[in-house]
Design an enzyme around this catalytic site. Structure first.
Site, short mmCIF file in Angstrom:
data_model
loop_
_atom_site.label_atom_id
_atom_site.label_comp_id
_atom_site.label_asym_id
_atom_site.label_seq_id
_atom_site.Cartn_x
_atom_site.Cartn_y
_atom_site.Cartn_z
N ASP A 1 -11.26 -23.31 15.58
CA ASP A 1 -11.80 -22.12 16.24
C ASP A 1 -10.96 -21.84 17.48
OD1 ASP A 1 -13.46 -20.59 18.22
OD2 ASP A 1 -14.89 -20.61 16.57
N ARG B 1 -18.49 -12.17 14.84
CA ARG B 1 -18.68 -12.33 13.41
C ARG B 1 -20.01 -13.00 13.13
NH1 ARG B 1 -14.80 -15.87 9.43
NH2 ARG B 1 -15.79 -17.56 10.60
N THR C 1 -23.32 -13.36 7.21
CA THR C 1 -22.76 -12.27 6.41
C THR C 1 -21.24 -12.17 6.54
OG1 THR C 1 -22.96 -10.63 8.18
CG2 THR C 1 -24.88 -10.98 6.77
N ASP D 1 -12.89 -21.58 20.89
CA ASP D 1 -13.34 -22.89 21.40
C ASP D 1 -12.17 -23.71 21.92
OD1 ASP D 1 -15.89 -22.20 20.70
OD2 ASP D 1 -16.00 -23.50 18.94
#
Length: 211
Positions: free
Chosen positions: A202, A103, A107, A205
């Site tokens: 995340d 990703r 944007t 992570d």
């Protein structure tokens, strides 16, 4: 698009532990693995089967077996890899392919950087593994890729989903597309950075560390 939110005490218990910021990576990986197996049980409810004769120690009978062509499991790199073992434990005869989508943090659009899948997926039931359905861009790109190559059904298994992402997926696929999303919970919203709130951080992570 069909949505299935799994309401089960064990699912909620493991998800709560995953959300906890103090849960370390080894524990997070184990919990994610266990949670995926629970979600996969529901996600495979409509997997195609065919009659199969078998002889028990007592008498012949007829059961069922998974029908060909075999289902294919598609983890989205890298975080989806943390869901793979839990899925293939329940569906060991499935084949495994890989998609790498990243990703763009500006944007929020998904870009493909790796692909290890057959060109022809005609008649296949595909199970996409992606921990977080946030903006929906990655999942829409993945499902579109699979359907364009002939996939019969696509079922996405996500640990968490955001309402905004679900709406993006819903708008992308009309009523004729056999697309299902299975998740442990639908959270409140996305924040200004496109992260699920309250979420669990995340997933990549927390599974593998920051690299």
């Amino acid at each position: 698009m069909r949505l299935s939110v799994i309401d089960h005490p064990l699912v909620a218990h493991k998800l709560t532990a995953l959300r906890d910021r103090t849960t370390d990576s080894p524990t997070f990986r184990r919990l994610a693995d266990e949670l995926v197996t629970l979600l996969a049980y529901e996600a495979t409810r409509d997997v195609a089967v065919e009659p199969h004769p078998v002889t028990t120690p007592v008498a012949p009978t007829t059961g069922v077996r998974i029908r060909s062509p075999k289902p294919i499991v598609v983890p989205i790199l890298r975080a989806g890899l943390g869901m793979l073992d839990g899925m293939v434990r329940l569906l060991p005869t499935a084949e495994v392919g890989f998609l790498g989508l990243l990703r763009d943090e500006t944007t929020l659009q998904a870009k493909t950087y790796a692909n290890r899948l057959p060109d022809d997926l005609s008649g296949r039931h595909c199970f996409v593994l992606d921990p977080m359905l946030a903006t929906g861009g990655t999942l829409v790109a993945s499902i579109t890729y699979l359907l364009e190559r002939g996939a019969r059904d696509v079922t996405a298994i996500c640990l968490l989903a955001a309402p905004e992402g679900l709406e993006v997926v819903r708008q992308a696929f009309d009523a004729h597309a056999q697309v299902t999303v299975v998740t442990a919970a639908v959270d409140e919203r996305l924040d200004e950075n496109g992260y699920i709130v309250p979420g669990l951080g995340d997933a990549g992570d927390r599974l593998y560390g920051v690299v």
